[in-house]
Design a protein around this motif. Structure first.
Motif, PDB file in Angstrom:
ATOM      1  N   UNK A  19       0.848  -1.190   0.000  1.00 29.00           N
ATOM      2  CA  UNK A  19       0.000   0.000   0.000  1.00 29.00           C
ATOM      3  C   UNK A  19       0.886   1.244   0.000  1.00 29.00           C
ATOM      4  N   UNK A  20       0.506   2.234  -0.809  1.00 28.65           N
ATOM      5  CA  UNK A  20       1.167   3.532  -0.754  1.00 28.65           C
ATOM      6  C   UNK A  20       0.365   4.423   0.189  1.00 28.65           C
ATOM      7  N   UNK A  21       1.087   5.095   1.104  1.00 32.61           N
ATOM      8  CA  UNK A  21       0.395   5.927   2.094  1.00 32.61           C
ATOM      9  C   UNK A  21       1.219   7.183   2.354  1.00 32.61           C
ATOM     10  N   UNK A  37      -3.166  10.474   1.527  1.00 27.70           N
ATOM     11  CA  UNK A  37      -3.299   9.826   0.229  1.00 27.70           C
ATOM     12  C   UNK A  37      -2.966   8.358   0.449  1.00 27.70           C
ATOM     13  N   UNK A  38      -3.899   7.498   0.145  1.00 28.55           N
ATOM     14  CA  UNK A  38      -3.664   6.067   0.346  1.00 28.55           C
ATOM     15  C   UNK A  38      -4.222   5.299  -0.831  1.00 28.55           C
ATOM     16  N   UNK A  39      -3.410   4.393  -1.383  1.00 22.68           N
ATOM     17  CA  UNK A  39      -3.855   3.611  -2.524  1.00 22.68           C
ATOM     18  C   UNK A  39      -3.185   2.242  -2.477  1.00 22.68           C
ATOM     19  N   UNK A  40      -3.964   1.210  -2.727  1.00 21.32           N
ATOM     20  CA  UNK A  40      -3.417  -0.144  -2.807  1.00 21.32           C
ATOM     21  C   UNK A  40      -2.631  -0.291  -4.101  1.00 21.32           C
ATOM     22  N   UNK A  49       5.907  -4.165  -6.532  1.00 26.73           N
ATOM     23  CA  UNK A  49       5.569  -3.078  -5.615  1.00 26.73           C
ATOM     24  C   UNK A  49       6.546  -1.917  -5.745  1.00 26.73           C
ATOM     25  N   UNK A  50       7.821  -2.235  -5.864  1.00 28.30           N
ATOM     26  CA  UNK A  50       8.827  -1.178  -6.001  1.00 28.30           C
ATOM     27  C   UNK A  50       8.633  -0.406  -7.304  1.00 28.30           C
ATOM     28  N   UNK A  51       8.303  -1.124  -8.398  1.00 31.16           N
ATOM     29  CA  UNK A  51       8.062  -0.453  -9.662  1.00 31.16           C
ATOM     30  C   UNK A  51       6.847   0.470  -9.568  1.00 31.16           C
ATOM     31  N   UNK A  52       5.769  -0.029  -8.998  1.00 27.28           N
ATOM     32  CA  UNK A  52       4.561   0.774  -8.867  1.00 27.28           C
ATOM     33  C   UNK A  52       4.765   1.955  -7.914  1.00 27.28           C
ATOM     34  N   UNK A  53       5.563   1.732  -6.896  1.00 25.23           N
ATOM     35  CA  UNK A  53       5.870   2.818  -5.965  1.00 25.23           C
ATOM     36  C   UNK A  53       6.537   3.972  -6.707  1.00 25.23           C
ATOM     37  N   UNK A  54       7.455   3.631  -7.610  1.00 26.21           N
ATOM     38  CA  UNK A  54       8.145   4.641  -8.399  1.00 26.21           C
ATOM     39  C   UNK A  54       7.205   5.428  -9.292  1.00 26.21           C
ATOM     40  N   UNK A  57       4.523   7.479  -6.334  1.00 25.70           N
ATOM     41  CA  UNK A  57       5.070   8.473  -5.409  1.00 25.70           C
ATOM     42  C   UNK A  57       5.196   9.873  -6.029  1.00 25.70           C
ATOM     43  N   UNK A  58       5.745  10.016  -7.271  1.00 26.82           N
ATOM     44  CA  UNK A  58       5.832  11.364  -7.860  1.00 26.82           C
ATOM     45  C   UNK A  58       4.471  12.004  -8.087  1.00 26.82           C
ATOM     46  N   UNK A  59       3.476  11.173  -8.422  1.00 32.25           N
ATOM     47  CA  UNK A  59       2.140  11.697  -8.677  1.00 32.25           C
ATOM     48  C   UNK A  59       1.566  12.351  -7.420  1.00 32.25           C
ATOM     49  N   UNK A  60       1.636  11.654  -6.308  1.00 28.63           N
ATOM     50  CA  UNK A  60       1.055  12.200  -5.081  1.00 28.63           C
ATOM     51  C   UNK A  60       1.915  13.307  -4.477  1.00 28.63           C
TER      52      UNK A  60
END
Length: 446
Positions: A19-21, A37-40, A49-54, A57-60
């Motif tokens: 989860x990104x939080x 801001x929280x998104x699964x 997860x690391x790829x999606x985090x990248x 994170x810049x978007x939020x």
């Protein structure tokens, strides 16, 4: 919920799901309409997860910057259409316009359930679920969007080629916004405005301010820009400019006559005062039918084959230039004046092997020919040699399929796509016969 790593402060794991939080500071929560801001990330895999985090994170962080500037995120108007579409993608969803969504009741219900589970968010996030956002791009922004959308095609072009592609698009927008008196959002563009612009161009054609071809290009370029934007957003509806056309002028360059070339070009060495590279380039076009751009763009290591059993050149993509279309690729035997030119310049026409080289050569040679009475009429130019080459092929009754191949034109019908086509031996024989057109040609003359 625990943090995944101290180095990734906003990545958490909840029941093995990532989860990104990102917690929103207290003083900014009224602007945001939420506390975090929280998104699964919809994965249990570390690398995914690391790829999606990248990506997330810049978007939020960008949204957080908006909040710090005092911008509210509780209103849909505070985010652009593109940002709302991106919001859906970041959350693992595909943005679909509401009119498409309601055509599939099952998909609409699933979207409603997902929205409910997310806490029934409002504003931009609501729009990202139900596809109610509309484009806010302006007409002046269409060119930049086109460049981004077509980067896979534009990246292979030289700086000059890219400018020749983009500048007419920019000019079309400039002409249209000048007619409107202002830049407007694409969503506010009406059919009537497009028709009024079309009508104004008719008046300019009538008063001879512009030619029909120029007016047609304005309309076509606007249509291309809008269509590109629409298709990128799954919108296949017509543009405001569809069906608005002009009958183009027949401004094709006339061919040189064979008699004129024999008596004015070849009888005496009238080109002796033209620099040798420019002269060789000009004469290389005579018996190949190639454009200056094609000839100047040859890579001597790959494209010029003087020592082959049948000397030839290959028109193909290389590090110097890209072809307009795939059917422009072709192998052309060297005969007559063209063979003599390449024998004199076996490494090609290096003086003009630059982005601006073909244009510079064309300007120089056209001016030389005009000053020396070497243009059959005022309508002739160096490009007329391609038309002459086509007429000569007709005169010598080359098969139409071979004519199209040597010209780099798209062949008609399915038959042309079968087999290996004409051999280089056959092509050479035909072109050798065509050299009989030249009354004063001497193969071994200097």
């Amino acid at each position: 919920m625990k943090r995944f790593s101290p180095d990734l402060p906003h990545l958490y794991v909840r029941r093995k799901n990532f989860v990104f939080r990102l917690v929103i500071p207290t003083h900014l929560r009224d602007l945001a309409g939420k506390s975090e801001f929280k998104v699964s990330l919809k994965t249990k895999d570390n690398l995914t997860a690391l790829r999606k985090y990248g990506e997330v994170e810049p978007y939020y962080q960008n949204l957080m910057e908006k909040l710090r500037r005092g911008e509210t995120l509780t209103s849909a108007s505070d985010l652009s259409y593109e940002e709302i579409v991106q919001m859906a993608a970041i959350q693992g969803r595909t943005y679909k316009p509401i009119d498409q969504l309601i055509q599939n009741p099952a998909e609409f219900m699933q979207t409603h359930n997902d929205w409910s589970k997310a806490g029934k968010p409002k504003g931009p996030e609501f729009q990202s679920y139900f596809g109610t956002a509309t484009s806010t791009i302006t007409l002046s922004g269409l060119v930049t969007f086109y460049e981004d959308d077509q980067i896979h095609l534009l990246s292979s072009l030289s700086a000059r080629e890219r400018s020749k592609k983009i500048n007419p698009l920019q000019n079309a927008v400039k002409q249209f916004t000048a007619f409107l008196g202002k830049d407007i959002e694409l969503k506010s563009l009406t059919r009537q405005q497009a028709r009024d612009f079309h009508k104004s161009l008719k008046a300019k054609i009538a008063s001879q301010e512009i030619k029909a071809n120029t007016a047609s290009k304005y309309i076509t370029h606007m249509r291309v820009l809008i269509k590109t934007y629409k298709l990128a957003h799954d919108d296949e509806t017509e543009t405001a400019f569809d069906g608005l056309n002009f009958k183009a002028d027949d401004n094709a360059r006339p061919p040189f006559s064979i008699d004129f070339l024999n008596e004015r070009w070849f009888k005496d060495d009238i080109f002796s005062t033209l620099n040798p590279c420019a002269k060789a380039l000009l004469f290389a076009a005579i018996d190949t039918g190639c454009s200056f751009k094609e000839l100047c763009g040859l890579n001597p290591e790959q494209d010029i084959k003087l020592t082959a059993t049948i000397p030839h050149i290959i028109i193909q993509d290389n590090k110097n230039r890209q072809l307009k279309t795939t059917h422009r690729k072709r192998t052309i035997p060297l005969v007559g004046y063209s063979l003599k030119s390449f024998q004199a310049f076996p490494q090609g026409f290096t003086k003009y092997a630059t982005d601006n080289g073909p244009s510079n050569a064309s300007g120089l040679i056209n001016k030389f020919m005009k000053n020396n009475g070497l243009l059959e009429t005022d309508e002739h130019s160096v490009y007329s040699l391609r038309h002459t080459f086509k007429d000569r092929m007709r005169k010598h009754r080359l098969p139409e399929e071979l004519q199209n191949f040597l010209m780099g034109h798209k062949a008609q019908g399915m038959g042309a796509h079968y087999g290996h086509g004409h051999s280089i031996e056959d092509s050479s024989t035909y072109l050798q016969h065509m050299c009989s057109d030249w009354k004063y040609f001497t193969p071994h003359a200097s």
